[in-house]
Design a protein around this motif. Structure first.
Motif, PDB file in Angstrom:
ATOM      1  N   TYR A  51       0.834  -1.192   0.000  1.00  0.00           N
ATOM      2  CA  TYR A  51       0.000   0.000   0.000  1.00  0.00           C
ATOM      3  C   TYR A  51       0.877   1.253   0.000  1.00  0.00           C
ATOM      4  O   TYR A  51       2.028   1.219   0.439  1.00  0.00           O
ATOM      5  CB  TYR A  51      -0.907   0.032   1.233  1.00  0.00           C
ATOM      6  CG  TYR A  51      -2.033  -0.972   1.201  1.00  0.00           C
ATOM      7  CD1 TYR A  51      -3.249  -0.655   0.610  1.00  0.00           C
ATOM      8  CD2 TYR A  51      -1.887  -2.237   1.764  1.00  0.00           C
ATOM      9  CE1 TYR A  51      -4.291  -1.556   0.581  1.00  0.00           C
ATOM     10  CE2 TYR A  51      -2.925  -3.162   1.753  1.00  0.00           C
ATOM     11  CZ  TYR A  51      -4.126  -2.814   1.151  1.00  0.00           C
ATOM     12  OH  TYR A  51      -5.145  -3.722   1.119  1.00  0.00           O
ATOM     13  N   ILE A  94       1.705  -4.469  -7.756  1.00  0.00           N
ATOM     14  CA  ILE A  94       0.360  -4.795  -8.247  1.00  0.00           C
ATOM     15  C   ILE A  94       0.264  -4.709  -9.763  1.00  0.00           C
ATOM     16  O   ILE A  94      -0.823  -4.855 -10.342  1.00  0.00           O
ATOM     17  CB  ILE A  94      -0.673  -3.835  -7.581  1.00  0.00           C
ATOM     18  CG1 ILE A  94      -2.106  -4.397  -7.615  1.00  0.00           C
ATOM     19  CG2 ILE A  94      -0.590  -2.450  -8.179  1.00  0.00           C
ATOM     20  CD1 ILE A  94      -2.376  -5.431  -6.582  1.00  0.00           C
ATOM     21  N   SER A  97      -1.468  -7.578 -11.669  1.00  0.00           N
ATOM     22  CA  SER A  97      -2.900  -7.577 -11.391  1.00  0.00           C
ATOM     23  C   SER A  97      -3.615  -6.535 -12.235  1.00  0.00           C
ATOM     24  O   SER A  97      -4.657  -6.810 -12.843  1.00  0.00           O
ATOM     25  CB  SER A  97      -3.136  -7.298  -9.905  1.00  0.00           C
ATOM     26  OG  SER A  97      -4.509  -7.194  -9.624  1.00  0.00           O
ATOM     27  N   ILE A  98      -3.053  -5.328 -12.302  1.00  0.00           N
ATOM     28  CA  ILE A  98      -3.685  -4.263 -13.081  1.00  0.00           C
ATOM     29  C   ILE A  98      -3.675  -4.602 -14.564  1.00  0.00           C
ATOM     30  O   ILE A  98      -4.632  -4.299 -15.286  1.00  0.00           O
ATOM     31  CB  ILE A  98      -2.988  -2.916 -12.802  1.00  0.00           C
ATOM     32  CG1 ILE A  98      -3.255  -2.495 -11.360  1.00  0.00           C
ATOM     33  CG2 ILE A  98      -3.477  -1.837 -13.764  1.00  0.00           C
ATOM     34  CD1 ILE A  98      -2.579  -1.211 -10.959  1.00  0.00           C
ATOM     35  N   TYR A 109     -11.724  -8.199 -10.153  1.00  0.00           N
ATOM     36  CA  TYR A 109     -10.727  -7.660  -9.236  1.00  0.00           C
ATOM     37  C   TYR A 109     -11.187  -6.347  -8.613  1.00  0.00           C
ATOM     38  O   TYR A 109     -10.724  -5.962  -7.538  1.00  0.00           O
ATOM     39  CB  TYR A 109      -9.409  -7.379  -9.964  1.00  0.00           C
ATOM     40  CG  TYR A 109      -8.622  -8.564 -10.450  1.00  0.00           C
ATOM     41  CD1 TYR A 109      -9.027  -9.878 -10.215  1.00  0.00           C
ATOM     42  CD2 TYR A 109      -7.452  -8.377 -11.181  1.00  0.00           C
ATOM     43  CE1 TYR A 109      -8.289 -10.951 -10.684  1.00  0.00           C
ATOM     44  CE2 TYR A 109      -6.702  -9.441 -11.647  1.00  0.00           C
ATOM     45  CZ  TYR A 109      -7.118 -10.733 -11.411  1.00  0.00           C
ATOM     46  OH  TYR A 109      -6.380 -11.781 -11.878  1.00  0.00           O
ATOM     47  N   ALA A 110     -12.073  -5.646  -9.303  1.00  0.00           N
ATOM     48  CA  ALA A 110     -12.487  -4.318  -8.849  1.00  0.00           C
ATOM     49  C   ALA A 110     -13.103  -4.346  -7.460  1.00  0.00           C
ATOM     50  O   ALA A 110     -12.967  -3.370  -6.701  1.00  0.00           O
ATOM     51  CB  ALA A 110     -13.473  -3.706  -9.843  1.00  0.00           C
ATOM     52  N   TYR A 113     -10.237  -4.120  -5.183  1.00  0.00           N
ATOM     53  CA  TYR A 113      -9.649  -2.782  -5.292  1.00  0.00           C
ATOM     54  C   TYR A 113     -10.488  -1.747  -4.537  1.00  0.00           C
ATOM     55  O   TYR A 113      -9.950  -0.872  -3.864  1.00  0.00           O
ATOM     56  CB  TYR A 113      -9.552  -2.357  -6.758  1.00  0.00           C
ATOM     57  CG  TYR A 113      -8.646  -3.168  -7.634  1.00  0.00           C
ATOM     58  CD1 TYR A 113      -7.570  -3.895  -7.126  1.00  0.00           C
ATOM     59  CD2 TYR A 113      -8.852  -3.216  -9.017  1.00  0.00           C
ATOM     60  CE1 TYR A 113      -6.734  -4.627  -7.964  1.00  0.00           C
ATOM     61  CE2 TYR A 113      -8.024  -3.936  -9.861  1.00  0.00           C
ATOM     62  CZ  TYR A 113      -6.970  -4.648  -9.330  1.00  0.00           C
ATOM     63  OH  TYR A 113      -6.156  -5.366 -10.161  1.00  0.00           O
ATOM     64  N   THR A 117      -9.347   0.377  -1.283  1.00  0.00           N
ATOM     65  CA  THR A 117      -9.417   1.836  -1.308  1.00  0.00           C
ATOM     66  C   THR A 117     -10.151   2.363  -0.084  1.00  0.00           C
ATOM     67  O   THR A 117      -9.713   3.316   0.560  1.00  0.00           O
ATOM     68  CB  THR A 117     -10.122   2.324  -2.586  1.00  0.00           C
ATOM     69  OG1 THR A 117      -9.412   1.835  -3.734  1.00  0.00           O
ATOM     70  CG2 THR A 117     -10.180   3.841  -2.641  1.00  0.00           C
ATOM     71  N   TYR A 154     -13.556   0.354 -11.832  1.00  0.00           N
ATOM     72  CA  TYR A 154     -12.959   0.678 -10.532  1.00  0.00           C
ATOM     73  C   TYR A 154     -13.753   1.779  -9.839  1.00  0.00           C
ATOM     74  O   TYR A 154     -13.997   1.720  -8.622  1.00  0.00           O
ATOM     75  CB  TYR A 154     -11.500   1.091 -10.728  1.00  0.00           C
ATOM     76  CG  TYR A 154     -10.805   1.599  -9.490  1.00  0.00           C
ATOM     77  CD1 TYR A 154     -10.930   0.949  -8.265  1.00  0.00           C
ATOM     78  CD2 TYR A 154     -10.010   2.749  -9.549  1.00  0.00           C
ATOM     79  CE1 TYR A 154     -10.291   1.419  -7.134  1.00  0.00           C
ATOM     80  CE2 TYR A 154      -9.362   3.230  -8.421  1.00  0.00           C
ATOM     81  CZ  TYR A 154      -9.497   2.567  -7.212  1.00  0.00           C
ATOM     82  OH  TYR A 154      -8.862   3.036  -6.093  1.00  0.00           O
ATOM     83  N   ASP A 213      -6.639   4.270 -13.525  1.00  0.00           N
ATOM     84  CA  ASP A 213      -5.990   3.066 -12.999  1.00  0.00           C
ATOM     85  C   ASP A 213      -4.569   3.332 -12.505  1.00  0.00           C
ATOM     86  O   ASP A 213      -4.190   2.880 -11.437  1.00  0.00           O
ATOM     87  CB  ASP A 213      -6.013   1.926 -14.030  1.00  0.00           C
ATOM     88  CG  ASP A 213      -5.465   2.345 -15.381  1.00  0.00           C
ATOM     89  OD1 ASP A 213      -5.106   3.518 -15.566  1.00  0.00           O
ATOM     90  OD2 ASP A 213      -5.402   1.482 -16.284  1.00  0.00           O
ATOM     91  N   LEU A 241      -5.459   3.616  -8.816  1.00  0.00           N
ATOM     92  CA  LEU A 241      -5.161   2.339  -8.175  1.00  0.00           C
ATOM     93  C   LEU A 241      -3.706   2.247  -7.767  1.00  0.00           C
ATOM     94  O   LEU A 241      -3.371   1.756  -6.688  1.00  0.00           O
ATOM     95  CB  LEU A 241      -5.468   1.200  -9.164  1.00  0.00           C
ATOM     96  CG  LEU A 241      -6.788   0.480  -9.060  1.00  0.00           C
ATOM     97  CD1 LEU A 241      -6.881  -0.566 -10.139  1.00  0.00           C
ATOM     98  CD2 LEU A 241      -6.940  -0.151  -7.685  1.00  0.00           C
TER      99      LEU A 241
END
Length: 247
Positions: A51, A94, A97-98, A109-110, A113, A117, A154, A213, A241
């Motif tokens: 993070y 990440i 993943s993105i 995946y959203a 995410y 967030t 997202y 993103d 993201l």
């Protein structure tokens, strides 16, 4: 309740994928001797993502290698049109993943995410007075070919966490620009000139959150923020993201 029951039935038929390793995430797992609903990600994979924490640029939100500085090198030499940027993940942790989320249809995946967030930035974002969440739009032909706009997907997940509405039609992309990854900072800015327009004459919002993103140089968000400034929006924040670290 009906929506939740339907979703659980779909989860049993089509279990989700871990946003880190892309392996199947079981709907249920045994914890402390009890059968419980599993999470959105493998627990072992949680430790593999990073993070955005600690010292960050006071403008774009990029992690700082020198915590005595207020701004990153880019923001010291570039005037941005937005007020403040925020990001959830360090890009390198990440990126795979993105890529799957963006190009391989892993829209599921959203949900993770959005949850991440809310966990990291939810309280801060809710305190900004944001009235509208605006995803960065894709050029229509490109979106039709891909089948979805990953920024909009997202944005919907973030909206579910923050309880702030998404306005996907507020900004339109009217020019099909060259791929940004092939351009330097100056090329990105030139590439995006007059690429976006506000789709309505009267914008009543005073505070908006632009969502994309990945944050690299901020060129895309700057162009959209410029249009919002011209329309009278007073406060413009951005959320991505992932973001890289300044040198």
């Amino acid at each position: 309740m009906i929506h939740q029951s339907f979703k659980r039935a779909l989860d049993l038929l089509y279990p989700g994928r871990c946003p880190v390793c892309d392996g199947v995430v079981p709907v249920f797992e045994v914890r402390d001797g009890h059968i419980k609903r599993a999470g959105l990600i493998h627990r072992k994979c949680l430790g593999k993502i990073e993070y955005v924490r600690g010292a960050t640029c006071a403008k774009c939100g990029k992690p700082l290698s020198d915590d005595t500085q207020e701004y990153c090198e880019d923001c010291r030499r570039t005037k941005h049109n937005f007020d403040r940027g925020y990001s959830v993940f360090a890009y390198r942790s990440i990126s795979g993943s993105i890529y799957r989320f963006k190009y391989m249809g892993r829209q599921e995946y959203a949900e993770f995410y959005g949850w991440a967030t809310g966990k990291l930035l939810g309280r801060k974002l809710k305190g900004l007075g944001i009235e509208a969440i605006v995803p960065v739009p894709m050029y229509p032909a490109k979106e039709r070919k891909r089948g979805y706009n990953q920024a909009a997907v997202y944005a919907e997940a973030v909206s579910a966490q923050l309880r702030i509405p998404v306005f996907k039609g507020l900004v339109r992309r009217v020019r099909n620009t060259a791929p940004m990854k092939e351009l330097d900072a100056r090329g990105r800015r030139n590439n995006l000139k007059k690429a976006f327009i506000i789709a309505q004459n009267d914008v009543k919002f005073k505070c908006v959150l632009i969502i994309d993103d990945i944050y690299t140089t901020g060129s895309t968000i700057d162009e959209i923020a410029h249009e919002f400034r011209m329309a009278g929006v007073q406060k413009i924040y951005c959320l991505t993201l992932a973001i890289g670290q300044t040198t």
